[in-house]
Enzyme design. Structure first.
Site, mmCIF file in Angstrom:
data_model
loop_
_atom_site.group_PDB
_atom_site.id
_atom_site.type_symbol
_atom_site.label_atom_id
_atom_site.label_comp_id
_atom_site.label_asym_id
_atom_site.label_seq_id
_atom_site.Cartn_x
_atom_site.Cartn_y
_atom_site.Cartn_z
ATOM 1 N N HIS A 68 32.174 48.089 31.141
ATOM 2 C CA HIS A 68 31.986 48.266 29.657
ATOM 3 C C HIS A 68 31.356 46.836 29.138
ATOM 4 C CE1 HIS A 68 35.631 45.943 30.496
ATOM 5 N NE2 HIS A 68 35.734 45.437 29.100
ATOM 6 N N ARG A 69 31.217 46.035 29.955
ATOM 7 C CA ARG A 69 30.792 44.772 29.862
ATOM 8 C C ARG A 69 29.933 44.102 30.935
ATOM 9 N NH1 ARG A 69 32.176 45.306 25.322
ATOM 10 N NH2 ARG A 69 33.879 44.277 24.017
ATOM 11 N N LYS A 73 32.112 40.818 37.098
ATOM 12 C CA LYS A 73 32.534 39.507 37.650
ATOM 13 C C LYS A 73 33.578 39.422 38.434
ATOM 14 C CE LYS A 73 31.397 34.913 37.450
ATOM 15 N NZ LYS A 73 31.625 34.949 38.621
ATOM 16 N N LYS A 97 41.913 41.071 33.687
ATOM 17 C CA LYS A 97 41.807 39.516 33.549
ATOM 18 C C LYS A 97 41.000 39.309 32.296
ATOM 19 C CE LYS A 97 42.278 37.739 37.823
ATOM 20 N NZ LYS A 97 41.947 37.125 39.000
ATOM 21 N N ASP A 102 39.585 37.151 27.155
ATOM 22 C CA ASP A 102 38.402 37.642 26.060
ATOM 23 C C ASP A 102 37.160 36.847 26.934
ATOM 24 O OD1 ASP A 102 39.264 38.866 23.996
ATOM 25 O OD2 ASP A 102 40.233 37.254 23.114
ATOM 26 N N LYS A 109 34.832 42.821 42.704
ATOM 27 C CA LYS A 109 35.294 42.062 43.576
ATOM 28 C C LYS A 109 34.441 42.312 44.861
ATOM 29 C CE LYS A 109 38.485 39.251 44.162
ATOM 30 N NZ LYS A 109 39.182 38.211 43.121
ATOM 31 N N SER A 366 34.244 30.103 35.019
ATOM 32 C CA SER A 366 32.957 30.772 35.505
ATOM 33 C C SER A 366 32.264 31.314 34.323
ATOM 34 C CB SER A 366 33.392 31.876 36.439
ATOM 35 O OG SER A 366 33.754 31.760 37.774
HETATM 36 N N1 GLU Z 1 37.959 34.894 42.431
HETATM 37 C C1 GLU Z 1 38.673 34.554 41.128
HETATM 38 C C2 GLU Z 1 39.635 35.488 40.654
HETATM 39 O O1 GLU Z 1 40.254 36.387 41.366
HETATM 40 C C3 GLU Z 1 37.451 34.047 40.189
HETATM 41 C C4 GLU Z 1 36.448 35.118 39.801
HETATM 42 C C5 GLU Z 1 35.379 34.436 39.025
HETATM 43 O O2 GLU Z 1 35.466 33.474 38.660
HETATM 44 O O3 GLU Z 1 34.444 35.409 38.935
HETATM 45 O O4 GLU Z 1 39.842 35.293 39.613
#
Ligand code: GLU
Length: 473
Positions: A68-69, A73, A97, A102, A109, A366
């Site tokens: 959706h975005r 990440k 998360k 936001d 992952k 990040s």
């Molecule tokens: N691996 C970290 C997490 O589980 C960081 C993920 C990120 O910064 O993209 O949140």
């Protein structure tokens, strides 16, 4: 323990069951619920790398949970316990998360089935570069669509290799430097990223302690100083969280659980000393002057104010949830509590700050790193001196009109923020506002009486709105 099954429920199912509770509260349309819950794409790769004259075949995954975005990440994990179920569960947690804090990303992952301790630097570099090529050429790595970061078993070094491999594959991508976050600062990383997840854990706890009604409900007074804290795992997240809480908030670290056992001390352990010992000796056994407990997991059940699991999944399960003796459980790891354990803890009235909120500091910073990369400029570069000059004018004006300006105030006013100041301020603000959104949801809704359900309600409302706004087709 990715493969560990708890009453036949896998990690991914455990996350889904927790999410189901929130979806029931929201009375979400079953179609939308299904669209949100499942991973949208999963890549599985197997690739050979020559190691010490022999070909070894490695298995890796990258799961995309929500789009959706964009970009999506989430970190890349190097561990022997990695499997597809784990990667999918962690990708789902990334979606929730990001929505909670936001951060305008979808969730993803990656994982490589490997024990990184068995390979030297050169071998790990070749393995990482090959894995990167597999991800990039199949559309699972780019600054616009899918941006990895460190996770268990990976760090700045691996991120620099990923960046360099991507750069050579796509030299015309002007934003190549944003294809991965958690890079070393001299490779386009942002200051404050290494400690960001631990810092976020600290900020989450501090914000919790600003709400007297919540501390009282947990059976605590509202003073963080002096609280007895047990931490599981002195990896990047656990170490930084424990260090900041001890040095800045004056908590007492009464237990540290590591791979080979645990240390306990009612008068408090020095985090820096223990960390140094663990780095040299690969474990806590033999650390002088304090009690050593061979079966480290027993220390999860020791009486304390705050328990912080900061290592593996499923360490609080049906078998020990009834014996947890903490007033507040702060989930710095991803998925440390199984669904069954969560139900038991809820019944026992133990307050839980959930992973999807508590450990979001990493992805928040990040996000800052990615924005810095797209702007091709470090934060603070344009305004630092301007802010300093403005502060100087204020100090001079006050002095000229006969006001006494204490030297610490003058110093603060004439110091423009640098990148680290800005990153910390942005992280603190993200953790605080997320907590307030979660708390408001919990307080407003009769059907929600725990932070986990409230966090998922917050996340799912945002994700569902994003789906419904554009239509699902
Ligand atoms: N691996 C970290 C997490 O589980 C960081 C993920 C990120 O910064 O993209 O949140």
């Amino acid at each position: 323990m990715a493969n560990s099954e708890n009453k036949g429920v896998s990690f991914r199912q455990s996350v889904d069951l927790m999410v189901d509770r929130a979806m029931a509260v929201l009375e979400l349309d079953p179609g939308i619920a299904k669209a949100i819950k499942g991973c949208k794409a999963v890549l599985e790769v197997r690739f050979p790398v020559e190691i010490k004259g022999k070909l070894e075949v490695f298995s890796g995954w990258r799961a995309v949970h929500s789009i959706h975005r964009l970009p999506v990440k989430g970190g890349i994990r190097y561990a022997e316990a990695v499997d597809q179920d784990e990667v999918e569960a962690l990708a789902a947690l990334m979606s929730y998360k990001c929505a909670i804090v936001d951060v305008p990303f979808g969730g993803s992952k990656g994982g490589l089935h490997i024990d990184p301790r068995k390979y030297d630097r050169d071998e790990l570099q070749r393995i990482t570069r090959r894995f990167t090529r597999e991800l990039a050429t199949r559309g699972f790595l780019s600054p616009a669509t899918n941006v990895p970061a460190p996770d268990m078993g990976t760090g700045q070094r691996e991120m620099a290799w990923i960046l360099d491999t991507y750069k050579h594959l796509y030299p015309n991508d002007i934003n190549y430097i944003g294809c991965v976050t958690g890079k070393p600062v001299n490779q386009g990383g942002v200051r404050g990223r290494v400690e960001a997840t631990g810092r976020g854990v600290q900020y989450a706890i501090k914000e919790f302690f600003r709400h007297d009604d919540e501390t009282a409900a947990a059976g605590l007074d509202s003073k963080l100083e002096g609280k007895r804290v047990i931490i599981q795992g002195l990896g990047n997240v656990g170490y930084h969280a424990a260090k900041f809480l001890q040095e800045e908030d004056k908590v007492l670290i009464t237990g540290i659980i590591e791979r080979d056992g645990a240390l306990v001390s009612d008068s408090g352990l020095n985090v820096e000393d223990v960390k140094e010992y663990v780095t040299e000796n690969h474990g806590v056994k033999g650390f002088p002057g304090v009690e050593f407990v061979e079966v480290g997991s027993m220390v999860l059940e020791k009486e304390c104010d705050i328990l912080i699991p900061a290592a593996l999944e499923a360490v609080i399960h049906g078998g020990n949830a009834g014996a947890i003796n903490a007033k507040l459980l702060v989930e710095a790891a991803n998925g440390p509590t199984t669904f069954e354990a969560d139900t038991i803890l809820r019944e026992r009235g133990i307050t839980v700050l959930p992973d999807a909120y508590v450990n979001a500091g990493g992805v928040v910073v990040s996000y800052f790193e990615w924005v810095r990369n797209l702007s091709h400029m470090r934060f603070g570069r344009m305004e630092k001196r301007m802010d300093e000059n403005r502060g100087l004018h204020i100090v001079n004006a006050l002095k000229e009109t006969g006001h006494d300006v204490p030297s610490w105030v003058a110093k603060e006013l004439t110091r423009g923020p640098d990148e680290l100041d800005l990153v910390r301020s942005g992280l603190d603000d993200s953790m605080r506002s997320a907590f307030q959104q979660i708390k408001t949801t919990k307080d407003k809704n009769d059907k929600v009486d725990d932070f986990r359900t409230a966090s998922f309600v917050v996340a799912i409302e945002k994700i569902a709105t994003a789906y419904l706004d554009v239509g699902v087709y």
